[in-house]
Scaffold this active site. Structure first.
Site, PDB file in Angstrom:
ATOM      1  N   LYS A 116       0.823  -1.351  -0.122  1.00 12.11           N
ATOM      2  CA  LYS A 116       0.157  -0.004   0.122  1.00 12.11           C
ATOM      3  C   LYS A 116       0.852   1.277  -0.159  1.00 12.11           C
ATOM      4  CE  LYS A 116      -3.909  -1.843   2.452  1.00 12.11           C
ATOM      5  NZ  LYS A 116      -3.438  -3.280   2.847  1.00 12.11           N
ATOM      6  N   GLU A 200      -2.278   7.528   7.187  1.00 13.50           N
ATOM      7  CA  GLU A 200      -2.968   8.193   6.427  1.00 13.50           C
ATOM      8  C   GLU A 200      -4.150   8.938   7.178  1.00 13.50           C
ATOM      9  OE1 GLU A 200      -6.099   5.719   3.823  1.00 13.50           O
ATOM     10  OE2 GLU A 200      -4.093   6.033   2.947  1.00 13.50           O
ATOM     11  N   ARG A 292      -4.675  -8.866  -7.139  1.00 12.98           N
ATOM     12  CA  ARG A 292      -5.372 -10.377  -7.107  1.00 12.98           C
ATOM     13  C   ARG A 292      -6.874 -10.134  -7.454  1.00 12.98           C
ATOM     14  NH1 ARG A 292      -8.305  -9.918  -2.446  1.00 12.98           N
ATOM     15  NH2 ARG A 292      -7.317  -8.317  -0.493  1.00 12.98           N
TER      16      ARG A 292
END
Length: 664
Positions: A116, A200, A292
């Site tokens: 990420k 974040e 995926r």
């Protein structure tokens, strides 16, 4: 095309891949842990090999063992499913180095997108809007705490690898940061094998929109429309749909183009998902990229008519994408919910145990069931407790919601507790029906979906009637088997020894015992519950359908009568009852006092926070246990001194096992 592939996963995704491969004439090899020796994916595959112990780290996360099975079986490719090693670039490299095909993106693409943190940095460099945060390599607690203070609160801690809502925490104050960081890192390491996190800014009241992308080895890349996954509990998606009721055509086009741009920028091949967070004003920000297939891919399949697993196999075999962007269809509306072995009334504690009964709707063009278990299988403590995915499709969103409610009414599970009633409340809630739910709504208003209510009188009467009819049926069957026709026990005419047909019934409804008195037989009864006396007439039980008149009013119910549970549904409401012995005393859960701290579910003790002799206050954290990739903190029920500890970190414990004993 391949002649044989290995599926390096378990559960419903392994079954899904096996069925698609079989349709294409491809032989399959399954791998399994000790806990999965009798699992459905093992039974469905052409071949199956054991790879280790029950814990993921001892089996499904062992890339070396999986590769050895692939080599010995002659498999040409490995499908990683989702979860476990599906986004592990090192495993993808090892597959390629072994001369096999990894059915997914190349390791180079995965390294750019699988983290990420790395994906966020890449998107920021490409000009894609991202949420302010920290994605650095320095993972020391001091650095992370300093960056958290810089970003400001509320903020989110997220596992840099993996997904599925695991390893994510919202922190609203600096003093809460370190405990949440430690818990997040442990959960991430256990679920994904890595404990790196990113930070974040937390966007309030956002929508979660993801775009399904596909690329091939020829450099083509397209998107297959969006899915909205805004209904979430603790970042675990519980309701997914396509198309999104929130997006405008202009926003849909912009987000689709941004997703394809991201895929092209890293030469992406095979299936992937670009996830965005969208604020109430419609501004979207890159969140992450999953390299995926996603758990919610069936809603895309039902609205496009495409088989994404088949696309995965064909692209991995070197074939180009079968469609261009302008050829991607969109038909009707699809919704997916996940049936879990968990108890919403007890904080969604995951459950385990044998599925004594598993009633699911019959699959059709409008209803699809994806499951890795059948009735009689065991839900274990070692993996995610999902029982099945229920997916519906219809001409538009209102029709799909109605179809979902109808399908859920046909579901009944006996054994571990389930979230069916929660999903039914979700499917009827105004925030869902009106398409205005955001990612934090469920956590803010959970009582609207899981509130404890008294047993509805009509549903209770229906359950009692069904129980009486079942008893009479059993009596008639016993009479028919009698070898002495003159015996009074061979007469099924309603005669009862000692009283004129009066019978007592007892049920357990959550933590309440319900006692009733009934008279009559043959579908005509007078049933007393407290001060209410109801007349039941014309009762007939045919399969799962119960029709009757209650005080002259005709009613129809769906009933599922099991050995340990009776489920009654009137089309809107559900009542689940456990039959109880009429004259047996049922011990209260409080009988044992409040000096023992028990495990609320089977699991592994990951941390003990106290030692014998420690003084603790009410609500103080004493231990942390983990099951099904989720952590639960156990707290002191009162103030006291730790007099005894009966478990330590690393121990596996059963439900209700005593972990600690308090003294005055």
């Amino acid at each position: 095309m391949f002649s044989k592939i290995l599926i390096a996963n378990r559960g419903e995704i392994a079954c899904r891949v096996i069925r698609t491969a079989r349709r294409l004439g491809i032989r399959t090899v399954a791998v399994f842990s000790e806990a999965d020796a009798d699992a459905q994916h093992v039974r469905l595959a052409d071949e199956a090999s054991p790879i280790g112990g029950s814990r993921p780290a001892d089996s499904y996360l062992r890339g070396d063992a999986i590769l050895e099975v692939a080599k010995q079986s002659g498999a040409q490719a490995i499908h990683p499913g989702y979860g476990f090693l599906s986004e592990n670039a090192d495993f993808a490299d090892a597959v390629e180095a072994a001369g096999l095909v990894f059915i997914g993106p190349k390791a180079a693409s995965m390294r750019k997108m699988g983290s990420k943190a790395g994906a966020k940095e890449l998107m920021q460099a490409a000009g894609v809007p991202v949420v302010p945060g920290y994605t650095g390599e320095d993972q020391s607690p001091n650095t992370l705490a300093r960056e958290a203070a810089r970003i400001g609160f509320p903020l989110m801690i997220k596992a840099a690898h993996g997904g599925g809502g695991k390893g994510m925490r919202v922190v609203r104050a600096l003093e809460e940061f370190m405990p949440n960081l430690e818990s997040c890192q442990r959960e991430a390491a256990n679920a994904f094998g890595r404990d790196r996190v990113l930070l974040e800014r937390y966007i309030e009241s956002p929508r979660h929109i993801e775009i399904q992308v596909f690329g091939d080895a020829q450099g083509n890349a397209i998107h297959l429309n969006e899915r909205e996954c805004s209904a979430q509990r603790r970042y675990q998606k519980v309701f997914e749909e396509s198309p999104s009721p929130f997006l405008t055509p202009e926003l849909r086009k912009a987000m689709g183009e941004a997703a394809v741009l991201a895929a092209r920028a890293i030469d992406y091949a095979n299936a992937g998902t670009v996830e965005f967070i969208v604020d109430p004003a419609g501004h979207f920000y890159f969140m992450e990229i999953n390299t995926r297939l996603q758990v919610e891919h069936p809603v895309t399949e039902l609205t496009t008519g495409l088989d994404l697993v088949e696309w995965q196999l064909r692209v991995a075999a070197g074939e180009p994408l079968p469609l261009k962007q302008e050829q991607v269809p969109q038909h009707g509306h699809a919704i997916e919910v996940r049936l879990y072995a968990e108890d919403p009334e007890a904080g969604f504690l995951p459950g385990s145990g044998k599925l004594e009964r598993l009633d699911l709707p019959e699959p059709s063009q409008q209803v699809r069931i994806d499951s890795g278990v059948v009735e009689g299988d065991v839900v274990t403590i070692f993996y995610d407790p999902m029982i099945a995915k229920l997916i519906v499709h219809d001409r538009d969103r209102p029709a799909a919601l109605a179809r979902l409610r109808e399908a859920l009414a046909q579901c009944a599970i006996e054994g571990p507790k389930s979230n069916i009633a929660f999903l039914e409340a979700l499917a009827r809630h105004p925030a869902i029906v009106e398409g205005r739910i955001d990612t934090g709504y469920l956590d803010r208003h959970l009582d609207e979906f899981t509130g404890r209510h008294d047993a509805d009188p009509d549903l209770l009467l229906a359950a009692a009637t069904a129980s009486l009819l079942q008893q009479e049926q059993a009596t008639r069957a016993a009479a028919a088997r009698s070898t002495d026709p003159s015996s009074p026990w061979a007469i099924a005419d309603g005669w009862r020894l000692g009283h004129a047909g009066q019978r007592r019934l007892a049920f357990q409804h959550r933590d309440e015992r319900i006692d009733l008195v009934a008279q009559g037989d043959g579908g005509r009864y007078r049933i007393a519950h407290g001060s209410r006396l109801a007349a039941v007439e014309g009762a007939r039980l045919s399969g799962h359908e119960l029709s009757l008149r209650i005080d002259g009013e005709g009613r129809r119910f769906r009933v599922a009568v099991g050995q340990d549970c009776i489920d009654v549904h009137d089309g809107d409401r559900r009542l689940s009852l456990q039959p109880r012995a009429v004259y047996r005393h049922e011990a209260s859960s409080q009988d044992a006092g409040d000096d023992r701290v028990r495990a609320p579910m089977p699991g592994r003790v990951v941390a003990m926070r106290v030692a014998v002799g420690d003084r603790v206050e009410q609500g103080q954290e004493l231990a942390v246990i983990e099951a099904m990739k989720m952590e639960l903190a156990l707290k002191a029920p009162r103030a006291g001194t730790i007099g005894e500890l009966r478990a330590q970190a690393g121990d596996f414990v059963e439900a209700d096992a005593v972990l600690a004993v308090l003294e005055d």
